[in-house]
Write an enzyme that holds these catalytic residues in place. Structure first.
Site, mmCIF file in Angstrom:
data_model
loop_
_atom_site.group_PDB
_atom_site.id
_atom_site.type_symbol
_atom_site.label_atom_id
_atom_site.label_comp_id
_atom_site.label_asym_id
_atom_site.label_seq_id
_atom_site.Cartn_x
_atom_site.Cartn_y
_atom_site.Cartn_z
ATOM 1 N N GLY A 22 0.782 -1.212 0.000
ATOM 2 C CA GLY A 22 0.000 0.000 0.000
ATOM 3 C C GLY A 22 0.822 1.274 0.000
ATOM 4 O O GLY A 22 1.831 1.401 -0.700
ATOM 5 N N ILE A 23 0.379 2.241 0.797
ATOM 6 C CA ILE A 23 1.033 3.542 0.844
ATOM 7 C C ILE A 23 2.479 3.412 1.305
ATOM 8 O O ILE A 23 3.386 4.008 0.718
ATOM 9 C CB ILE A 23 0.241 4.504 1.750
ATOM 10 C CG1 ILE A 23 -1.095 4.884 1.090
ATOM 11 C CG2 ILE A 23 1.057 5.760 2.065
ATOM 12 C CD1 ILE A 23 -2.010 5.722 1.966
ATOM 13 N N VAL A 69 5.024 -1.828 16.134
ATOM 14 C CA VAL A 69 5.269 -0.469 16.613
ATOM 15 C C VAL A 69 4.695 -0.205 17.992
ATOM 16 O O VAL A 69 5.099 0.743 18.674
ATOM 17 C CB VAL A 69 4.731 0.592 15.618
ATOM 18 C CG1 VAL A 69 5.476 0.523 14.304
ATOM 19 C CG2 VAL A 69 3.222 0.458 15.431
ATOM 20 N N TYR A 162 -10.386 5.933 14.641
ATOM 21 C CA TYR A 162 -9.420 6.298 13.599
ATOM 22 C C TYR A 162 -9.322 7.810 13.459
ATOM 23 O O TYR A 162 -8.217 8.376 13.387
ATOM 24 C CB TYR A 162 -9.843 5.663 12.275
ATOM 25 C CG TYR A 162 -8.908 5.960 11.124
ATOM 26 C CD1 TYR A 162 -7.702 5.286 10.987
ATOM 27 C CD2 TYR A 162 -9.227 6.921 10.167
ATOM 28 C CE1 TYR A 162 -6.841 5.547 9.926
ATOM 29 C CE2 TYR A 162 -8.386 7.196 9.108
ATOM 30 C CZ TYR A 162 -7.189 6.504 8.989
ATOM 31 O OH TYR A 162 -6.343 6.785 7.952
ATOM 32 N N LYS A 166 -5.880 10.102 14.165
ATOM 33 C CA LYS A 166 -5.205 10.902 13.137
ATOM 34 C C LYS A 166 -5.174 12.386 13.505
ATOM 35 O O LYS A 166 -4.204 13.091 13.181
ATOM 36 C CB LYS A 166 -5.868 10.686 11.779
ATOM 37 C CG LYS A 166 -5.651 9.283 11.218
ATOM 38 C CD LYS A 166 -4.161 8.962 11.061
ATOM 39 C CE LYS A 166 -3.936 7.599 10.432
ATOM 40 N NZ LYS A 166 -2.496 7.294 10.239
ATOM 41 N N THR A 197 -5.870 1.250 -2.139
ATOM 42 C CA THR A 197 -4.920 0.235 -1.681
ATOM 43 C C THR A 197 -5.673 -1.070 -1.447
ATOM 44 O O THR A 197 -6.905 -1.122 -1.550
ATOM 45 C CB THR A 197 -4.239 0.645 -0.354
ATOM 46 O OG1 THR A 197 -5.222 0.650 0.690
ATOM 47 C CG2 THR A 197 -3.598 2.029 -0.470
#
Length: 255
Positions: A22-23, A69, A162, A166, A197
């Site tokens: 994807g990105i 992460v 989400y 962000k 994506t």
């Protein structure tokens, strides 16, 4: 230095989290094509290895690294491993993230925590670990991948966790830019709009009304269209730019 030279990342070391597809995969390739050696991370090693192998076939120096992460110890090990094998990290792209669509009243606490743990806590751990190295060296560029969802409410799928994560990414970017600017470390954010994506099938007819028609350009974006912006933010071309949120959304947030 010529204008084109200011976009070169030759001799630089970059880390892209969530870079197996994807990105993230597109951003890793763009940085590599600009001359950087790139560490590509994924939660498990095999996807990172596949992405790194594809980049090597394109003539890019690429290092696969497994990284969760949300685990600070793994983040520290990633920094140590990349530094040992490629050199000190000059560019960090915090791209790893997840989205779990649920209306607010149907969002269990564990889902809220899972989204915030990856999108915000994980980004925080990476910023701290790599930022400490950059501050000590007196230079570096960090790009946090936020979203236009920090500024709008997505429809038709509700996703409050989400959106909140962000928005926090954008504000954290500004906080770190202010704090680390005097130490030579620049921190900026990228805010993509709807990008096609594997995880975001915005090309499907049922999404056109919500994801395509409201945008001024009347289309969705492609991952590779974000690459040049990250190359710009990563290197000397953006040397007087920090604390900015670069929106690339086809004009979606104009209205």
């Amino acid at each position: 230095m010529t204008v084109l030279d200011s976009f070169s990342l030759r001799g630089k070391v970059a880390v892209v989290t969530g870079a197996s597809r994807g990105i993230g995969r597109a951003l890793a390739q763009a940085l590599g094509e600009a001359g950087a050696a790139v560490a590509v991370t994924a939660r498990t090693l095999p996807p990172a290895e596949r992405a790194a192998e594809e980049l090597r076939h394109a003539g890019i120096t690429a290092l696969p690294v497994s990284l969760e992460v949300t685990d600070p110890a793994q983040v520290d090990r990633m920094v140590e491993s990349v530094t040992g094998q490629l050199g000190p990290i000059d560019v960090l792209v915090n791209n790893a993230g997840i989205s779990i669509g649920r209306p607010a009243l149907d969002t269990p606490d564990e889902v809220w925590r899972e989204v915030l743990a990856t999108n915000l806590d994980g980004l925080w751990y990476c910023n701290k670990a790599v930022g400490a190295q950059m501050v000590a060296r007196g230079g570096g560029s960090i790009i946090n991948v936020g979203s236009m969802s920090a500024m709008i409410v997505n429809r038709p799928r509700w996703q409050p966790a989400y959106l909140a994560s962000k928005a926090a990414v954008h504000q954290l970017t500004k906080a770190l830019a202010a704090e680390w600017g005097p130490r030579g470390v620049r921190v900026n954010a990228l805010a993509p709009g709807y990008i096609l994506t594997e995880a975001s099938p915005v090309d499907q007819p049922e999404y056109r009304e919500w994801c395509v028609e409201p945008a001024a350009m009347k289309r969705y974006g492609l991952p590779e269209e974000l690459g040049p912006a990250v190359v710009f933010l990563a290197g000397p071309a953006s040397s007087f730019m920090t604390g900015a949120v670069m929106v690339i959304d086809g004009g979606y947030t104009l209205f």
